[in-house]
Structures are given as C-alpha cells and as structure tokens.
Design a protein around this motif. Structure first.
Motif, PDB file in Angstrom:
ATOM      1  N   ILE A 148      48.202  38.859 -16.768  1.00  0.00           N
ATOM      2  CA  ILE A 148      46.843  38.868 -17.808  1.00  0.00           C
ATOM      3  C   ILE A 148      46.066  38.331 -16.494  1.00  0.00           C
ATOM      4  N   VAL A 149      45.226  39.403 -16.728  1.00  0.00           N
ATOM      5  CA  VAL A 149      44.419  39.909 -15.650  1.00  0.00           C
ATOM      6  C   VAL A 149      42.957  38.733 -15.745  1.00  0.00           C
ATOM      7  N   SER A 150      42.225  37.417 -15.081  1.00  0.00           N
ATOM      8  CA  SER A 150      40.600  37.714 -15.941  1.00  0.00           C
ATOM      9  C   SER A 150      40.498  36.505 -15.022  1.00  0.00           C
ATOM     10  N   GLY A 151      39.335  37.029 -14.718  1.00  0.00           N
ATOM     11  CA  GLY A 151      38.234  36.122 -13.790  1.00  0.00           C
ATOM     12  C   GLY A 151      38.109  34.527 -14.187  1.00  0.00           C
ATOM     13  N   ASP A 152      37.971  34.147 -14.919  1.00  0.00           N
ATOM     14  CA  ASP A 152      37.291  32.917 -15.971  1.00  0.00           C
ATOM     15  C   ASP A 152      38.365  31.678 -16.091  1.00  0.00           C
ATOM     16  N   VAL A 153      39.406  31.614 -15.437  1.00  0.00           N
ATOM     17  CA  VAL A 153      40.314  30.373 -15.463  1.00  0.00           C
ATOM     18  C   VAL A 153      39.971  29.178 -15.330  1.00  0.00           C
ATOM     19  N   LYS A 154      39.432  28.243 -16.551  1.00  0.00           N
ATOM     20  CA  LYS A 154      39.227  27.028 -15.871  1.00  0.00           C
ATOM     21  C   LYS A 154      40.365  26.092 -15.573  1.00  0.00           C
ATOM     22  N   SER A 155      41.994  25.682 -16.075  1.00  0.00           N
ATOM     23  CA  SER A 155      42.575  25.534 -15.234  1.00  0.00           C
ATOM     24  C   SER A 155      43.877  25.772 -15.520  1.00  0.00           C
ATOM     25  N   CYS A 156      44.555  25.358 -14.441  1.00  0.00           N
ATOM     26  CA  CYS A 156      46.079  26.278 -14.440  1.00  0.00           C
ATOM     27  C   CYS A 156      47.142  25.690 -14.591  1.00  0.00           C
ATOM     28  N   PHE A 157      48.240  24.434 -15.008  1.00  0.00           N
ATOM     29  CA  PHE A 157      48.168  23.599 -14.159  1.00  0.00           C
ATOM     30  C   PHE A 157      49.720  23.628 -15.392  1.00  0.00           C
ATOM     31  N   VAL A 158      51.054  23.741 -13.998  1.00  0.00           N
ATOM     32  CA  VAL A 158      52.208  23.451 -14.966  1.00  0.00           C
ATOM     33  C   VAL A 158      52.455  22.515 -15.879  1.00  0.00           C
ATOM     34  N   GLY A 159      52.982  22.717 -16.783  1.00  0.00           N
ATOM     35  CA  GLY A 159      53.298  22.385 -18.258  1.00  0.00           C
ATOM     36  C   GLY A 159      52.224  21.814 -19.147  1.00  0.00           C
ATOM     37  N   GLU A 160      51.045  22.655 -18.709  1.00  0.00           N
ATOM     38  CA  GLU A 160      49.692  22.305 -19.986  1.00  0.00           C
ATOM     39  C   GLU A 160      49.378  23.416 -20.142  1.00  0.00           C
ATOM     40  N   SER A 161      48.724  23.651 -21.422  1.00  0.00           N
ATOM     41  CA  SER A 161      47.949  25.250 -21.639  1.00  0.00           C
ATOM     42  C   SER A 161      47.017  25.794 -20.409  1.00  0.00           C
ATOM     43  N   ILE A 162      46.938  27.102 -20.204  1.00  0.00           N
ATOM     44  CA  ILE A 162      46.286  26.821 -19.227  1.00  0.00           C
ATOM     45  C   ILE A 162      44.943  27.750 -20.145  1.00  0.00           C
ATOM     46  N   SER A 163      43.673  27.517 -19.466  1.00  0.00           N
ATOM     47  CA  SER A 163      42.382  26.952 -20.132  1.00  0.00           C
ATOM     48  C   SER A 163      41.323  27.867 -19.564  1.00  0.00           C
ATOM     49  N   PHE A 164      40.276  28.259 -20.353  1.00  0.00           N
ATOM     50  CA  PHE A 164      39.089  29.127 -19.756  1.00  0.00           C
ATOM     51  C   PHE A 164      38.197  28.795 -19.860  1.00  0.00           C
ATOM     52  N   ASP A 166      35.793  30.824 -20.875  1.00  0.00           N
ATOM     53  CA  ASP A 166      35.278  31.045 -22.008  1.00  0.00           C
ATOM     54  C   ASP A 166      36.033  30.503 -23.439  1.00  0.00           C
ATOM     55  N   GLU A 167      36.466  29.428 -24.260  1.00  0.00           N
ATOM     56  CA  GLU A 167      37.139  29.062 -24.866  1.00  0.00           C
ATOM     57  C   GLU A 167      37.080  30.024 -25.513  1.00  0.00           C
ATOM     58  N   ASP A 168      36.748  31.062 -26.282  1.00  0.00           N
ATOM     59  CA  ASP A 168      37.281  31.942 -27.189  1.00  0.00           C
ATOM     60  C   ASP A 168      38.878  32.919 -26.307  1.00  0.00           C
ATOM     61  N   THR A 169      38.797  33.078 -25.541  1.00  0.00           N
ATOM     62  CA  THR A 169      40.225  33.485 -24.563  1.00  0.00           C
ATOM     63  C   THR A 169      40.771  33.523 -25.001  1.00  0.00           C
ATOM     64  N   ALA A 170      41.516  32.272 -24.564  1.00  0.00           N
ATOM     65  CA  ALA A 170      42.902  31.269 -24.947  1.00  0.00           C
ATOM     66  C   ALA A 170      43.575  31.904 -26.728  1.00  0.00           C
ATOM     67  N   PRO A 171      42.655  31.849 -28.146  1.00  0.00           N
ATOM     68  CA  PRO A 171      43.397  31.879 -29.437  1.00  0.00           C
ATOM     69  C   PRO A 171      42.986  33.705 -29.489  1.00  0.00           C
ATOM     70  N   ILE A 172      42.559  34.445 -28.157  1.00  0.00           N
ATOM     71  CA  ILE A 172      42.312  35.774 -28.352  1.00  0.00           C
ATOM     72  C   ILE A 172      43.325  36.120 -27.332  1.00  0.00           C
ATOM     73  N   LEU A 173      44.142  35.771 -26.906  1.00  0.00           N
ATOM     74  CA  LEU A 173      44.952  35.821 -25.991  1.00  0.00           C
ATOM     75  C   LEU A 173      46.006  35.895 -26.789  1.00  0.00           C
ATOM     76  N   ARG A 174      46.803  34.513 -28.038  1.00  0.00           N
ATOM     77  CA  ARG A 174      47.590  34.153 -28.750  1.00  0.00           C
ATOM     78  C   ARG A 174      47.500  35.330 -29.693  1.00  0.00           C
ATOM     79  N   SER A 175      46.142  35.766 -29.804  1.00  0.00           N
ATOM     80  CA  SER A 175      46.639  36.581 -31.567  1.00  0.00           C
ATOM     81  C   SER A 175      47.204  37.953 -30.751  1.00  0.00           C
TER      82      SER A 175
END
Length: 198
Positions: A148-164, A166-175
């Motif tokens: 997954i190539v994205s320039g708007d990663v907000k946080s990426c910590f082991v054990g947590e969900s990745i956040s972006f 743009d808050e719409d990115t994660a739900p779009i990826l899950r879909s």
C-alpha cells in the motif's frame, strides 16, 4: 468416684484427639512429601513439541522457549513463555503452552503475517486485513504482500491500526480489501506454496 471416672474419661478423650491430630499431621506430611517427589521426579519435561511454522525455524522457537528437559512441569510459567515467544516472533499470535501429562510440553500458535505492507522510508510495516500493524521489518523477510503506497500516513505503530491524515483512507482500504477477498483475488492467509505462486 464419679469425679475420678469423669477426669479419666476426659484424659482418655484428650489423648484420642491428640493421637488423631498427630496421625492427621503425619499423613498430610507424608502425602505432601510423596506429592512433591512425584512432581519433582515424575511430572518432568521429557519431550518438547513445537508446531511447525511457515516463517520461523522450529529450533529458533525452541531456543526462545528455553525449557530444559528434566524440569518439573509445575515450575514452568506458561504465560511468561507465551509472551516471550510473541515478543521475539512478531508473526506468531495466540501462543499456547500446554502440558500433555506426564512429561510433554506442547507449543502451538497461529501465524498471522498479513497480506499487506506499508513501506515508510527503509522500514516495511506488515498489516493484516483490518489494517492492524503486525510488525516492523527492516530487512527482506521474503514474504510476498500487497504494498500500500500512500503519502498521508499519520501513525503506524505495531499493535495498533494504521491511521492516515485523510480519515477516509482507512475505511476505503478496508472496503477494497473486503471486495478483493470476496472476489478471491487475495488469499486470507498465504502459505509458503502460495508465496511461490505469486
């Protein structure tokens, strides 16, 4: 006369109680000693069975578990060992240590190494289908994943969900992941054979 008989009966009853208590304590001590002997000499590790992993070597997992043969089973801290294995091997989850009496220790787990990865600089973050960060890799693990190539990663910590950002990115990826799985375009849990087929 009656008083003498009464005193004698009381003394006799007292001796009976003392004898009973002595025998009870002696029996408890004997049972405790026998139990300790059995636990120390009979219920001891003779065999360690480790579930086969697709990623890690069985010897490495056994070395991490570090349970010596001859160790009494009751002295093994199952929770501590499970936590240690999960910490050292990030793609092993739900690690369980079970005893198969009288002398076998069995280690089982679930492998979860994710179908997706997010490269950030020189590091690669493995993600599961719910966009949960499973592990951080700095070298090539050889595991084939969809990047997954994205320039708007907000946080990426082991054990947590990745956040972006743009808050719409994660739900779009899950879909998108859900749709790909429904169309059988991605594997739920790839195996070594499936990796080779990519």
């Amino acid at each position: 006369m009656n008083q003498e008989l009464s005193a004698f009966a009381k003394k006799r009853k007292s001796k009976k109680i003392q004898r009973f208590l002595f025998l009870a304590i002696l029996l408890i001590a004997l049972l405790g000693t026998c139990g300790y002997f059995v636990m120390e000499k009979f219920f001891v590790v003779k065999e360690i069975s480790v579930q086969k992993s697709d990623i890690y070597k069985t010897e490495d997992i056994s070395a991490c578990v570090n349970v010596k043969k001859g160790r009494p089973l009751y002295k093994i801290n199952k929770q501590k060992i499970a936590e240690k294995v999960e910490a050292k091997f990030p793609y092993l989850e739900d690690v369980k240590i079970t005893f198969k009496l009288p002398d076998k220790v069995q280690i089982t787990f679930r492998e979860e190494y994710g179908n997706f990865a997010v490269p950030l600089g020189v590091e690669l973050f493995a993600l599961d289908d719910n966009m949960q960060v499973l592990a951080k890799e700095t070298g090539d693990s050889g595991i084939k994943r969809i990047k997954i190539v994205s320039g708007d990663v907000k946080s990426c910590f082991v054990g947590e969900s990745i956040s972006f950002i743009d808050e719409d990115t994660a739900p779009i990826l899950r879909s998108l992941v859900k749709a790909l799985k429904e169309k059988k375009m991605i594997f739920t849990q790839p195996t070594r054979k499936q990796w080779k087929s990519f």
